[in-house]
Design a protein around this motif. Structure first.
Motif, PDB file in Angstrom:
ATOM      1  N   ARG A 291     -30.640  11.203  13.935  1.00 35.06           N
ATOM      2  CA  ARG A 291     -31.588  11.920  13.078  1.00 35.06           C
ATOM      3  C   ARG A 291     -31.041  13.303  12.723  1.00 35.06           C
ATOM      4  O   ARG A 291     -31.172  13.757  11.579  1.00 35.06           O
ATOM      5  CB  ARG A 291     -32.929  12.042  13.790  1.00 35.06           C
ATOM      6  CG  ARG A 291     -33.972  12.815  13.004  1.00 35.06           C
ATOM      7  CD  ARG A 291     -35.324  12.811  13.701  1.00 35.06           C
ATOM      8  NE  ARG A 291     -35.870  11.463  13.750  1.00 35.06           N
ATOM      9  CZ  ARG A 291     -37.087  11.184  14.208  1.00 35.06           C
ATOM     10  NH1 ARG A 291     -37.858  12.144  14.689  1.00 35.06           N
ATOM     11  NH2 ARG A 291     -37.527   9.942  14.214  1.00 35.06           N
TER      12      ARG A 291
ATOM     13  N   LEU B  63     -35.423   8.256   5.413  1.00 34.38           N
ATOM     14  CA  LEU B  63     -36.349   7.609   6.345  1.00 34.38           C
ATOM     15  C   LEU B  63     -36.001   7.931   7.789  1.00 34.38           C
ATOM     16  O   LEU B  63     -36.895   8.029   8.643  1.00 34.38           O
ATOM     17  CB  LEU B  63     -36.345   6.100   6.108  1.00 34.38           C
ATOM     18  CG  LEU B  63     -36.837   5.657   4.715  1.00 34.38           C
ATOM     19  CD1 LEU B  63     -36.648   4.161   4.535  1.00 34.38           C
ATOM     20  CD2 LEU B  63     -38.302   6.035   4.513  1.00 34.38           C
TER      21      LEU B  63
ATOM     22  N   ASN C  56     -37.722  11.077   8.624  1.00 35.98           N
ATOM     23  CA  ASN C  56     -39.133  11.139   8.208  1.00 35.98           C
ATOM     24  C   ASN C  56     -39.360  12.125   7.074  1.00 35.98           C
ATOM     25  O   ASN C  56     -40.382  12.823   7.024  1.00 35.98           O
ATOM     26  CB  ASN C  56     -40.032  11.495   9.400  1.00 35.98           C
ATOM     27  CG  ASN C  56     -40.010  10.428  10.477  1.00 35.98           C
ATOM     28  OD1 ASN C  56     -39.997   9.242  10.179  1.00 35.98           O
ATOM     29  ND2 ASN C  56     -39.995  10.857  11.735  1.00 35.98           N
ATOM     30  N   GLN C  57     -38.407  12.192   6.169  1.00 36.44           N
ATOM     31  CA  GLN C  57     -38.510  13.086   5.023  1.00 36.44           C
ATOM     32  C   GLN C  57     -39.017  12.307   3.818  1.00 36.44           C
ATOM     33  O   GLN C  57     -38.660  11.147   3.617  1.00 36.44           O
ATOM     34  CB  GLN C  57     -37.135  13.694   4.728  1.00 36.44           C
ATOM     35  CG  GLN C  57     -37.148  14.866   3.776  1.00 36.44           C
ATOM     36  CD  GLN C  57     -35.776  15.516   3.632  1.00 36.44           C
ATOM     37  OE1 GLN C  57     -35.260  15.687   2.541  1.00 36.44           O
ATOM     38  NE2 GLN C  57     -35.178  15.857   4.763  1.00 36.44           N
ATOM     39  N   ASP C  58     -39.857  12.948   3.012  1.00 32.72           N
ATOM     40  CA  ASP C  58     -40.382  12.281   1.827  1.00 32.72           C
ATOM     41  C   ASP C  58     -39.252  11.850   0.902  1.00 32.72           C
ATOM     42  O   ASP C  58     -38.262  12.583   0.713  1.00 32.72           O
ATOM     43  CB  ASP C  58     -41.321  13.211   1.061  1.00 32.72           C
ATOM     44  CG  ASP C  58     -42.652  13.423   1.773  1.00 32.72           C
ATOM     45  OD1 ASP C  58     -42.969  12.613   2.667  1.00 32.72           O
ATOM     46  OD2 ASP C  58     -43.351  14.399   1.446  1.00 32.72           O
TER      47      ASP C  58
ATOM     48  N   THR D  78     -38.332  -1.480  10.842  1.00 32.71           N
ATOM     49  CA  THR D  78     -38.819  -0.244  11.451  1.00 32.71           C
ATOM     50  C   THR D  78     -38.728   0.953  10.513  1.00 32.71           C
ATOM     51  O   THR D  78     -39.599   1.827  10.535  1.00 32.71           O
ATOM     52  CB  THR D  78     -38.057   0.056  12.753  1.00 32.71           C
ATOM     53  OG1 THR D  78     -36.648   0.081  12.483  1.00 32.71           O
ATOM     54  CG2 THR D  78     -38.329  -0.998  13.803  1.00 32.71           C
ATOM     55  N   LEU D  79     -37.699   1.020   9.668  1.00 39.20           N
ATOM     56  CA  LEU D  79     -37.581   2.166   8.766  1.00 39.20           C
ATOM     57  C   LEU D  79     -38.683   2.172   7.722  1.00 39.20           C
ATOM     58  O   LEU D  79     -39.276   3.212   7.421  1.00 39.20           O
ATOM     59  CB  LEU D  79     -36.222   2.163   8.071  1.00 39.20           C
ATOM     60  CG  LEU D  79     -35.082   2.951   8.706  1.00 39.20           C
ATOM     61  CD1 LEU D  79     -33.886   2.966   7.786  1.00 39.20           C
ATOM     62  CD2 LEU D  79     -35.500   4.379   9.034  1.00 39.20           C
TER      63      LEU D  79
ATOM     64  N   ALA E  22     -42.847   3.431   7.732  1.00 37.02           N
ATOM     65  CA  ALA E  22     -43.378   4.768   7.449  1.00 37.02           C
ATOM     66  C   ALA E  22     -44.036   4.842   6.079  1.00 37.02           C
ATOM     67  O   ALA E  22     -45.035   5.550   5.908  1.00 37.02           O
ATOM     68  CB  ALA E  22     -42.259   5.805   7.553  1.00 37.02           C
TER      69      ALA E  22
ATOM     70  N   THR F 262     -44.508  -4.444  12.161  1.00 36.55           N
ATOM     71  CA  THR F 262     -43.163  -3.868  12.192  1.00 36.55           C
ATOM     72  C   THR F 262     -42.282  -4.696  13.124  1.00 36.55           C
ATOM     73  O   THR F 262     -42.599  -4.867  14.304  1.00 36.55           O
ATOM     74  CB  THR F 262     -43.209  -2.412  12.668  1.00 36.55           C
ATOM     75  OG1 THR F 262     -44.065  -1.662  11.805  1.00 36.55           O
ATOM     76  CG2 THR F 262     -41.818  -1.800  12.659  1.00 36.55           C
TER      77      THR F 262
END
Length: 452
Positions: free
Chosen positions: A234, A268, A271-273, A323-324, A327, A348
């Motif tokens: 990450r 992803l 966790n960024q838009d 899993t990705l 979100a 998931t």
């Protein structure tokens, strides 16, 4: 020569006297070696076709109206084999016992033109490069990874030297062939200053080198006796995204386009838009997972109104995902749960088959999907379109019917336009059994060594 598998009834090919089993040798004195040769040389209004049938040669004269198709389907043609041993190659990280075509390492410039597959251009001669130029096989999608010749040689696992990639790109660009480049980022190998060098040296050829995609290396649990590689964490993904933002802004100012585009997977991971559509300019590498999530989300916003009335009868729906993707699927499920008569759950699926480091839905296997769905309460489970190929098979060779029997839950295959897929299912609950995952068998090739 190229072999005809079938001839469409009433087509120009049938009227010309062509039959299944015929071998087309030449058209207008040009030798025909593959489908591309046929497409290029059969476009003239007057065609002189030399055909071999049962060891006999026949001359056919064909007059063709502009836009008229021949109506011919051809036998599979051999695919050019990769001659590299890339340190990050996904095919080297797979277990035994899967579909034969999945182990074949393709590297074919014809496939790059026809289907957008990535090629290294290490197994081609000047004759092949000249053919790309002569027949205008543009664009080409090139796996660059690094422009430093020694580093590229090491990453491709080559013992024999090859023509430097910038020499290839120079010749193609000089002759007007457009290219899109890919860099699989391997921490500690081709990132940092090497990545800066690669992007700078490729940008010199803009707009003939139209875009560069950055994809994180994928590492499975089957890496025994393979080079030791570090995963993209990450923290590293965040660094790469920051660098891409800086480069993209500079290129936008200089070139008018961002030029370098990080894969959706990087956003992803942190966790960024996902950026808005304008970030991707013309979406030059969407099939490489660059901007695909943005297209998916935008299509949902544009089409979700079609579902306003909900299903015609109470429905408990499972949205299967990797899993990705969970979100951005979770908020959609929340919206679906406001519809009358509909309950939607996100299921998931972790990738136990390849290892939990593989998180994309396109690499989910039937065995992992079945394990997650088995005995569940759902009326229907919607599978991601990229985990089922056009023949209706999972990566581990299960049909949708097989998978349904394994998990005991009715299944249907979704679409990248989720609202459209659900709307169609509400109107007609017959299950879709084919997806949009791409396998070699769907592309008209067989696993053999070719000379194209």
């Amino acid at each position: 020569m190229i072999a005809i598998r079938s001839v469409e009834t009433g087509s120009l090919g049938e009227r010309a006297g062509l039959c299944s089993g015929d071998h087309i040798l030449r058209i207008n004195e040009e030798e025909i070696g593959d489908l591309i040769d046929f497409q290029v040389h059969s476009s003239d209004p007057l065609l002189h076709i030399v055909v071999e049938r049962a060891s006999e040669l026949y001359d056919l004269r064909v007059e063709r109206i502009a836009g008229e198709t021949m109506g011919l389907a051809f036998e599979e043609m051999p695919l050019r084999r990769c001659d590299n041993k890339c340190v990050f190659c996904f095919l080297h990280q797979m277990p035994s016992g899967m579909r034969r075509s999945l182990y074949f390492e393709d590297d074919d410039y014809r496939l790059s033109f026809i289907h957008g597959s990535y090629v290294t251009l290490t197994n081609v001669t000047e004759k092949h490069i000249d053919r790309i130029i002569r027949q205008r096989l543009s664009p080409q999608y090139i796996s660059v990874h690094a422009t430093d010749p020694e580093l590229r040689q090491a990453m491709l696992g080559r013992k024999r030297p090859t023509v430097p990639i910038l020499d290839r790109i120079e010749k193609l660009a000089t002759n007007g062939i457009q290219m899109h480049a890919q860099v699989v980022v391997c921490p500690g190998l081709n990132d940092g200053l090497q990545l800066c060098r690669t992007l700078h040296e490729l940008s010199v050829y803009y707009p003939l080198v139209k875009s560069v995609a950055l994809a994180p290396v994928g590492l499975t649990r089957f890496r025994d006796h393979l080079p030791d590689l570090r995963p993209v964490t990450r923290e590293l993904a965040a660094e790469y995204l920051d660098q891409c933002r800086i480069w993209g802004e500079a290129f936008s100012s200089e070139l008018g386009e961002r030029f370098v585009y990080p894969a959706d997977e990087l956003f992803l991971l942190v966790n960024q838009d996902i950026p808005p559509a304008e970030h991707y300019d013309t979406f030059p590498q969407i099939e490489n997972g660059v901007g695909m999530v943005r297209r998916f989300l935008d299509s949902w916003e544009q089409n979700k109104g079609r579902l306003a009335g909900g299903p015609p009868r109470p429905l408990h729906l499972a949205l299967v995902t990797g899993t990705l993707a969970s979100a951005f699927i979770e908020p959609i499920a929340t919206e679906l749960n406001t519809l009358p008569s509909l309950r939607a759950d996100v299921v998931t699926v972790g990738n136990d088959f390849f290892g939990r480091g593989i998180t994309v839905s396109g690499l989910l296997t039937g065995v992992d999907i079945a394990a997650q769905l088995r005995g569940g309460p759902w009326d229907i489970a919607l599978l991601p379109p990229n985990c089922i190929n056009g023949d209706g098979l999972t990566l581990d060779d299960l049909t949708v019917a097989d998978l349904e029997a394994e998990c005991g839950v009715p299944l249907t295959v979704g679409d990248y336009n989720l609202a459209s897929a659900l709307s169609s299912y509400f109107a007609d609950p017959r299950a879709a059994v084919a997806g949009k995952g791409r396998q070699l068998s769907e592309m008209g090739f067989t696993t053999g060594r070719g000379n194209g």
